[in-house]
Design an enzyme around this catalytic site. Structure first.
Site, PDB file in Angstrom:
ATOM      1  N   GLU A 429      -5.711  -0.405  -3.022  1.00  0.00           N
ATOM      2  CA  GLU A 429      -5.804   0.216  -1.653  1.00  0.00           C
ATOM      3  C   GLU A 429      -4.641   0.726  -1.131  1.00  0.00           C
ATOM      4  OE1 GLU A 429      -8.241   1.948  -0.968  1.00  0.00           O
ATOM      5  OE2 GLU A 429      -9.187   0.934  -2.500  1.00  0.00           O
TER       6      GLU A 429
HETATM    7  C1  FAD Z   1      -7.715  -5.832  -9.671  1.00  0.00           C
HETATM    8  C2  FAD Z   1      -7.347  -4.469  -9.637  1.00  0.00           C
HETATM    9  C3  FAD Z   1      -8.174  -3.642  -8.934  1.00  0.00           C
HETATM   10  C4  FAD Z   1      -8.180  -2.101  -8.858  1.00  0.00           C
HETATM   11  N1  FAD Z   1      -9.031  -1.440  -8.565  1.00  0.00           N
HETATM   12  C5  FAD Z   1      -8.853  -0.082  -8.603  1.00  0.00           C
HETATM   13  C6  FAD Z   1      -9.849   0.926  -8.507  1.00  0.00           C
HETATM   14  O1  FAD Z   1     -11.028   0.672  -8.333  1.00  0.00           O
HETATM   15  N2  FAD Z   1      -9.552   2.285  -8.464  1.00  0.00           N
HETATM   16  C7  FAD Z   1      -8.213   2.762  -8.642  1.00  0.00           C
HETATM   17  O2  FAD Z   1      -7.888   3.887  -8.789  1.00  0.00           O
HETATM   18  N3  FAD Z   1      -7.156   1.796  -8.835  1.00  0.00           N
HETATM   19  C8  FAD Z   1      -7.414   0.553  -8.731  1.00  0.00           C
HETATM   20  N4  FAD Z   1      -6.251  -0.267  -8.686  1.00  0.00           N
HETATM   21  C9  FAD Z   1      -5.047   0.074  -8.769  1.00  0.00           C
HETATM   22  C10 FAD Z   1      -4.095  -0.051  -7.832  1.00  0.00           C
HETATM   23  O3  FAD Z   1      -4.715   0.629  -6.515  1.00  0.00           O
HETATM   24  C11 FAD Z   1      -2.632   0.040  -8.077  1.00  0.00           C
HETATM   25  O4  FAD Z   1      -2.401  -1.103  -8.668  1.00  0.00           O
HETATM   26  C12 FAD Z   1      -1.938   0.176  -6.706  1.00  0.00           C
HETATM   27  O5  FAD Z   1      -2.085   1.285  -6.295  1.00  0.00           O
HETATM   28  C13 FAD Z   1      -0.498   0.049  -7.026  1.00  0.00           C
HETATM   29  O6  FAD Z   1      -0.297   0.745  -8.307  1.00  0.00           O
HETATM   30  P1  FAD Z   1       0.729   0.232  -9.414  1.00  0.00           P
HETATM   31  O7  FAD Z   1      -0.051  -1.157  -9.874  1.00  0.00           O
HETATM   32  O8  FAD Z   1       0.996   1.342 -10.438  1.00  0.00           O
HETATM   33  O9  FAD Z   1       2.224  -0.130  -8.537  1.00  0.00           O
HETATM   34  P2  FAD Z   1       3.283   0.800  -8.409  1.00  0.00           P
HETATM   35  O10 FAD Z   1       3.128   2.114  -7.969  1.00  0.00           O
HETATM   36  O11 FAD Z   1       4.019   0.729  -9.726  1.00  0.00           O
HETATM   37  O12 FAD Z   1       4.217  -0.343  -7.473  1.00  0.00           O
HETATM   38  C14 FAD Z   1       5.047  -1.358  -7.960  1.00  0.00           C
HETATM   39  C15 FAD Z   1       5.761  -1.864  -6.628  1.00  0.00           C
HETATM   40  O13 FAD Z   1       6.691  -0.718  -6.254  1.00  0.00           O
HETATM   41  C16 FAD Z   1       6.354  -0.485  -4.756  1.00  0.00           C
HETATM   42  N5  FAD Z   1       6.491   1.030  -4.659  1.00  0.00           N
HETATM   43  C17 FAD Z   1       5.952   1.844  -5.547  1.00  0.00           C
HETATM   44  N6  FAD Z   1       6.321   3.196  -4.976  1.00  0.00           N
HETATM   45  C18 FAD Z   1       7.096   3.182  -3.780  1.00  0.00           C
HETATM   46  C19 FAD Z   1       7.599   3.979  -2.810  1.00  0.00           C
HETATM   47  N7  FAD Z   1       7.634   5.349  -3.107  1.00  0.00           N
HETATM   48  N8  FAD Z   1       8.594   3.306  -2.035  1.00  0.00           N
HETATM   49  C20 FAD Z   1       8.360   2.025  -1.763  1.00  0.00           C
HETATM   50  N9  FAD Z   1       7.992   1.061  -2.562  1.00  0.00           N
HETATM   51  C21 FAD Z   1       7.169   1.493  -3.526  1.00  0.00           C
HETATM   52  C22 FAD Z   1       4.960  -0.978  -4.499  1.00  0.00           C
HETATM   53  O14 FAD Z   1       4.723  -1.302  -3.052  1.00  0.00           O
HETATM   54  C23 FAD Z   1       4.948  -2.089  -5.616  1.00  0.00           C
HETATM   55  O15 FAD Z   1       5.415  -3.243  -4.633  1.00  0.00           O
HETATM   56  C24 FAD Z   1      -6.777  -1.829  -9.029  1.00  0.00           C
HETATM   57  C25 FAD Z   1      -5.690  -2.726  -9.250  1.00  0.00           C
HETATM   58  C26 FAD Z   1      -6.053  -4.103  -9.675  1.00  0.00           C
HETATM   59  C27 FAD Z   1      -4.937  -4.826 -10.164  1.00  0.00           C
END
Ligand code: FAD
Length: 580
Positions: A429
């Site tokens: 989220e």
């Molecule tokens: C169990 C689970 C359930 C989920 N359910 C859903 C769902 O129902 N629907 C859905 O669409 N998604 C879902 N997700 C996805 C979830 O919303 C994403 O994992 C989340 O938005 C983060 O994206 P990412 O994992 O690609 O991390 P990344 O975006 O790669 O981020 C990695 C790290 O970098 C930091 N970061 C990234 N960009 C920036 C920036 N611009 N500035 C500063 N810091 C930054 C982040 O804060 C984080 O600490 C789920 C994930 C999990 C693990």
């Protein structure tokens, strides 16, 4: 590992912190009264205690399973879900027009707290459906509303939110899924989504996916994203061109299937546009804002469960003789360090509960009263609630393990499950880092900082009320100082002389200090408002307020100082991030 719904604390928070009585008196919740709320929440609590809490550990050990596109959830889940929706819990705050009870979000928040504490992995299915109901009710055409809302509100069907793709996590501008218009006005959707909560399961005959995708020739980035409703089963009863290609093996919430989804392998999944083309992210934000309050609540709910378990263990476990106690051995709850940990757990949980329920109330006032100031407050509080409450969820669950000693580190007691389950909430989220950025770059500077100044003004009026109670003099003093530090920190961030890197570097510190100040001030307002009411939770809340004011608020001044030095610290220390 039993769970007791903390009804007195929940009712105190609803009535005195979130101002439910005033909300009802203002005519914003027709037909609702305090007795009805109490009996409804005791029913929700009973369901959580009797049906859900007993399956939480089994759901963790058994987990969801995938077999050739089909997903089986833990034993008992489908039957409990049937009972849950037949009890009307799915539609508590859904529109009456589509079969819901149309109660305020704060009431649904209170009911969902007990569901989530009892079994977080179960609660996630309904959370996604609630968000989809809101998004469709606000943005879909009448035909789509008629086709999908009644069965989503009743819970006969469930819904999902499909944003994430392997290359598009926090950065949704990188999203690649495609939507091509068909001659009949529908669209053909193709692409791969990952991490889709409850993307496939055995609870319902149909799953309604809300999918973000790009139209041909859409602008690049977030301005070219549209929202589509893509059902698993089409209106003519045939299966749509979509499948679940696998589920994740993950740290916690094992009972909730986290699905990889493939759309359009055989020519394109049939979908319909929701809202305007290229405005999908704005439509999805309706769902995400709702889901952010629900995710914040997960922090509170897990913290409460972890506290209850640690409290029971500490009363039972005998080690060492506590100072001034008779006998040769004492329950560990008699040792000051353990008491301190338990009080930290309970006080942070109540601070977070106060922020989350107050956020839900602001959403309700904005929606039901058309109150623009309440909307601004809801917008400001949402990132604070999401990140503060989910961070304390992890902190509290970790303290719970500490109180169990070695028995917390082994799986037998269940203390470890709470930490594993809580750990996802700061990530999904919108990660908590993204929430902090949203706070300092968007919500704080809005209208020249008017919403945050209004919030501080409200907190200062609470200090005046608190000061009128002699026994709360320490609270008034600490709160006054913390609000002053928070004002200075906000002023520093709002100063046009600040660079964006300076604001970004201190964003997380600012969010944390806003969480601490808001949680304590809101609770203080509740304690002051409840004076003379004989509320059964009053004495306990007063104790927690003293603890919060004296043990956590002083850290606000340090956070306010470190946020100012954050950018220069990153520069001075950057060599440490080089390889080698
Ligand atoms: C169990 C689970 C359930 C989920 N359910 C859903 C769902 O129902 N629907 C859905 O669409 N998604 C879902 N997700 C996805 C979830 O919303 C994403 O994992 C989340 O938005 C983060 O994206 P990412 O994992 O690609 O991390 P990344 O975006 O790669 O981020 C990695 C790290 O970098 C930091 N970061 C990234 N960009 C920036 C920036 N611009 N500035 C500063 N810091 C930054 C982040 O804060 C984080 O600490 C789920 C994930 C999990 C693990």
């Amino acid at each position: 590992m039993s769970y007791t719904a903390p009804l007195a604390d929940i009712l105190f928070t609803l009535r005195h912190v979130a101002g439910l009585d005033r909300f009802i008196a203002d005519g914003l919740a027709e037909g609702l009264d305090a007795d009805l709320v109490q009996s409804m929440l005791s029913e929700a609590g009973r369901f959580a205690e009797e049906q859900l809490a007993p399956v939480n550990k089994l759901a963790d050990s058994e987990g969801a399973r995938w077999d050739n596109g089909r997903v089986t959830t833990p034993a008992g889940f489908p039957a409990i879900y049937k009972a849950w929706r037949e009890g009307g819990w799915n539609g508590v705050s859904a529109p009456a027009e589509f079969g819901g009870s149309d109660l305020p979000l704060m009431i649904n928040t209170a009911a969902m707290e007990t569901t989530t504490s009892a079994c977080m992995s179960f609660s996630l299915g309904p959370v996604l459906t609630h968000g989809a109901i809101d998004a469709l009710a606000e943005h879909a055409s009448d035909d789509l509303k008629q086709a999908y809302l009644p069965k989503l509100v009743s819970g006969e069907w469930t819904a999902t939110m499909n944003l994430t793709e392997p290359q598009a996590g926090s950065d949704l501008g990188r999203l690649r899924s495609r939507a091509v218009p068909a001659a009949d006005g529908s669209y053909r959707i193709s692409g791969s989504k990952i991490f889709i909560t409850h993307g496939e399961h055995d609870w319902a005959d149909n799953i309604i996916h809300l999918v973000l995708a790009r139209l041909p020739d859409a602008p690049v980035g977030t301005k070219g994203i549209s929202l589509f409703v893509v059902p698993k089963v089409l209106p003519d009863g045939t299966l749509n061109d979509l499948r679940c290609t696998g589920i994740e093996h993950k740290l916690g919430i094992h009972g909730s299937p986290t699905c990889s989804m493939s759309y359009g392998d055989n020519g394109g999944a049939v979908g319909w546009l929701v809202g305007e083309a290229n405005k999908g992210l704005a439509c999805m934000f309706t769902m995400m804002n709702r889901a952010r309050v629900a995710t914040a609540l997960q922090g509170v709910a897990i913290a409460e469960r972890a506290y209850q378990q640690a409290r029971a263990y500490a009363a039972d476990r005998l080690q060492g003789r506590a100072e001034g106690q008779a006998g040769d051995v004492s329950p560990i709850i008699d040792h000051p360090d353990v008491r301190n940990n338990l009080l930290t757990m309970r006080a942070l949980t109540q601070a977070a509960r106060s922020v989350v329920y107050a956020t839900a109330q602001a959403v309700d006032r904005a929606e039901r009263g058309g109150d623009a100031a309440a909307q601004a407050r809801a917008d400001l509080l949402t990132p604070i609630a999401k990140a503060f409450a989910t961070d304390i969820g992890v902190d509290v669950a970790s303290l719970g393990i500490q109180i169990h000693g070695g028995m917390g580190f082994v799986e037998e007691t269940g203390a470890a499950q709470h930490l594993r389950d809580a750990r996802i909430a700061p990530i999904y989220e919108g990660t908590n880092g993204i929430q902090a950025i949203d706070l300092v770059l968007r919500k704080l500077p809005r209208d020249g900082g008017a919403p945050v100044k209004a919030l501080f003004g409200h907190f200062e009026s609470i200090v005046k009320q608190v000061r009128a109670n002699k026994d709360l003099a320490d609270v008034a003093r600490q709160l006054d100082a913390a609000i002053c530090d928070a004002r200075i920190a906000a002023g520093w961030l709002l100063d046009p002389a600040r660079t964006t890197p300076e604001r970004l570097a201190g964003a997380t510190q600012f969010l944390r200090l806003m969480g601490l100040v808001s949680g304590t001030a809101l609770l203080a307002g509740g304690v002051a408002a409840a004076r003379g009411s004989n509320d059964p939770a009053s004495a306990r809340m007063t104790g927690l307020l003293h603890f919060l004011a004296n043990q956590t608020l002083p850290s606000v001044s340090i956070l306010a100082q470190t946020l100012r030095d954050a950018a220069s610290s990153l520069v001075l220390a950057e060599v440490a991030l080089e390889l080698g």
